[in-house]
Design a protein around this motif. Structure first.
Motif, PDB file in Angstrom:
ATOM      1  N   HIS A 136       0.826  -1.196   0.000  1.00  0.00           N
ATOM      2  CA  HIS A 136       0.000   0.000   0.000  1.00  0.00           C
ATOM      3  C   HIS A 136       0.869   1.258   0.000  1.00  0.00           C
ATOM      4  CE1 HIS A 136      -2.835  -3.025   1.379  1.00  0.00           C
ATOM      5  NE2 HIS A 136      -3.820  -2.190   1.084  1.00  0.00           N
TER       6      HIS A 136
ATOM      7  N   TYR B 125       0.471   5.652   0.867  1.00  0.00           N
ATOM      8  CA  TYR B 125      -0.359   6.730   1.407  1.00  0.00           C
ATOM      9  C   TYR B 125      -0.245   7.915   0.456  1.00  0.00           C
ATOM     10  CZ  TYR B 125      -2.509   9.605   5.064  1.00  0.00           C
ATOM     11  OH  TYR B 125      -3.352  10.405   5.786  1.00  0.00           O
ATOM     12  N   THR B 126      -1.324   8.259  -0.219  1.00  0.00           N
ATOM     13  CA  THR B 126      -1.256   9.269  -1.260  1.00  0.00           C
ATOM     14  C   THR B 126      -2.559  10.056  -1.327  1.00  0.00           C
ATOM     15  OG1 THR B 126      -0.752   9.641  -3.580  1.00  0.00           O
ATOM     16  CG2 THR B 126      -2.077   7.716  -3.067  1.00  0.00           C
ATOM     17  N   PHE B 127      -2.534  11.111  -2.156  1.00  0.00           N
ATOM     18  CA  PHE B 127      -3.728  11.927  -2.351  1.00  0.00           C
ATOM     19  C   PHE B 127      -4.740  11.148  -3.197  1.00  0.00           C
ATOM     20  CE2 PHE B 127      -0.255  14.962  -1.762  1.00  0.00           C
ATOM     21  CZ  PHE B 127      -0.768  15.692  -0.706  1.00  0.00           C
ATOM     22  N   VAL B 128      -6.015  11.235  -2.812  1.00  0.00           N
ATOM     23  CA  VAL B 128      -7.039  10.458  -3.515  1.00  0.00           C
ATOM     24  C   VAL B 128      -8.066  11.310  -4.236  1.00  0.00           C
ATOM     25  CG1 VAL B 128      -6.832   8.409  -2.085  1.00  0.00           C
ATOM     26  CG2 VAL B 128      -8.358  10.249  -1.383  1.00  0.00           C
ATOM     27  N   ASP B 129      -8.122  12.623  -3.970  1.00  0.00           N
ATOM     28  CA  ASP B 129      -9.091  13.466  -4.673  1.00  0.00           C
ATOM     29  C   ASP B 129      -8.571  14.895  -4.775  1.00  0.00           C
ATOM     30  OD1 ASP B 129      -9.392  14.331  -2.102  1.00  0.00           O
ATOM     31  OD2 ASP B 129     -11.494  13.802  -1.914  1.00  0.00           O
TER      32      ASP B 129
ATOM     33  N   ASN C  72      -7.348  15.231   0.044  1.00  0.00           N
ATOM     34  CA  ASN C  72      -7.516  14.189   1.056  1.00  0.00           C
ATOM     35  C   ASN C  72      -6.574  13.038   0.743  1.00  0.00           C
ATOM     36  OD1 ASN C  72      -9.571  15.526   2.435  1.00  0.00           O
ATOM     37  ND2 ASN C  72     -11.106  14.748   1.008  1.00  0.00           N
ATOM     38  N   LYS C  73      -5.982  12.462   1.804  1.00  0.00           N
ATOM     39  CA  LYS C  73      -5.046  11.353   1.624  1.00  0.00           C
ATOM     40  C   LYS C  73      -5.643  10.079   2.194  1.00  0.00           C
ATOM     41  CE  LYS C  73      -0.535  12.440   1.670  1.00  0.00           C
ATOM     42  NZ  LYS C  73       0.767  12.705   2.291  1.00  0.00           N
ATOM     43  N   ALA C  74      -5.245   8.960   1.618  1.00  0.00           N
ATOM     44  CA  ALA C  74      -5.701   7.652   2.095  1.00  0.00           C
ATOM     45  C   ALA C  74      -4.709   6.588   1.649  1.00  0.00           C
ATOM     46  CB  ALA C  74      -7.088   7.340   1.542  1.00  0.00           C
ATOM     47  N   TRP C  75      -4.812   5.406   2.271  1.00  0.00           N
ATOM     48  CA  TRP C  75      -3.984   4.278   1.872  1.00  0.00           C
ATOM     49  C   TRP C  75      -4.596   3.641   0.629  1.00  0.00           C
ATOM     50  CZ3 TRP C  75       0.686   3.364   3.587  1.00  0.00           C
ATOM     51  CH2 TRP C  75       1.068   3.876   4.819  1.00  0.00           C
ATOM     52  N   VAL C  76      -3.763   3.450  -0.403  1.00  0.00           N
ATOM     53  CA  VAL C  76      -4.215   2.876  -1.666  1.00  0.00           C
ATOM     54  C   VAL C  76      -3.365   1.647  -1.945  1.00  0.00           C
ATOM     55  CG1 VAL C  76      -4.502   3.289  -4.141  1.00  0.00           C
ATOM     56  CG2 VAL C  76      -4.865   5.154  -2.517  1.00  0.00           C
ATOM     57  N   ARG C  77      -4.023   0.566  -2.370  1.00  0.00           N
ATOM     58  CA  ARG C  77      -3.307  -0.671  -2.669  1.00  0.00           C
ATOM     59  C   ARG C  77      -2.559  -0.532  -3.984  1.00  0.00           C
ATOM     60  NH1 ARG C  77      -2.892  -5.883  -3.992  1.00  0.00           N
ATOM     61  NH2 ARG C  77      -3.057  -7.445  -2.388  1.00  0.00           N
TER      62      ARG C  77
END
Length: 92
Positions: free
Chosen positions: A69, A71-75, A79-84
């Motif tokens: 995973h 941890y990066t920007f998602v929108d 906002n940041k979140a863990w992405v696979r």
């Protein structure tokens, strides 16, 4: 001296009806408990804590999570979140 029925502090809980519990065998109770808590390793509380000599199961799982995973920007609102990561598939 007679044994009271119910709990001795019942006057505090006038709005709550008394619940009659079903009888269950000890093995069934233990099985139900283990199903509710699958990651419980059944160690006594005095043996739990930080061990400095080797990694535990949670540290190993966390390392594997960090490998798969990011941890990066998602929108666009930053906002940041863990992405696979798509390239790291499990081969089991």
């Amino acid at each position: 001296m007679t044994i009271k029925e119910g709990i001795s502090t019942m006057h505090k809980y006038q709005d709550r009806p008394m619940v009659s519990y079903e009888s269950i065998t000890l093995t069934d109770r233990a099985t139900a408990h283990s199903n509710r808590h699958p990651s419980d390793s059944n160690r006594p509380t005095n043996r739990r804590g930080v061990t400095w000599n080797k990694e535990g199961k949670s540290a190993k799982k966390l390392k594997e999570f960090y490998k798969t995973h990011v941890y990066t920007f998602v929108d666009k609102d930053m906002n940041k979140a863990w992405v696979r990561i798509a390239g790291k598939e499990e081969e089991e």
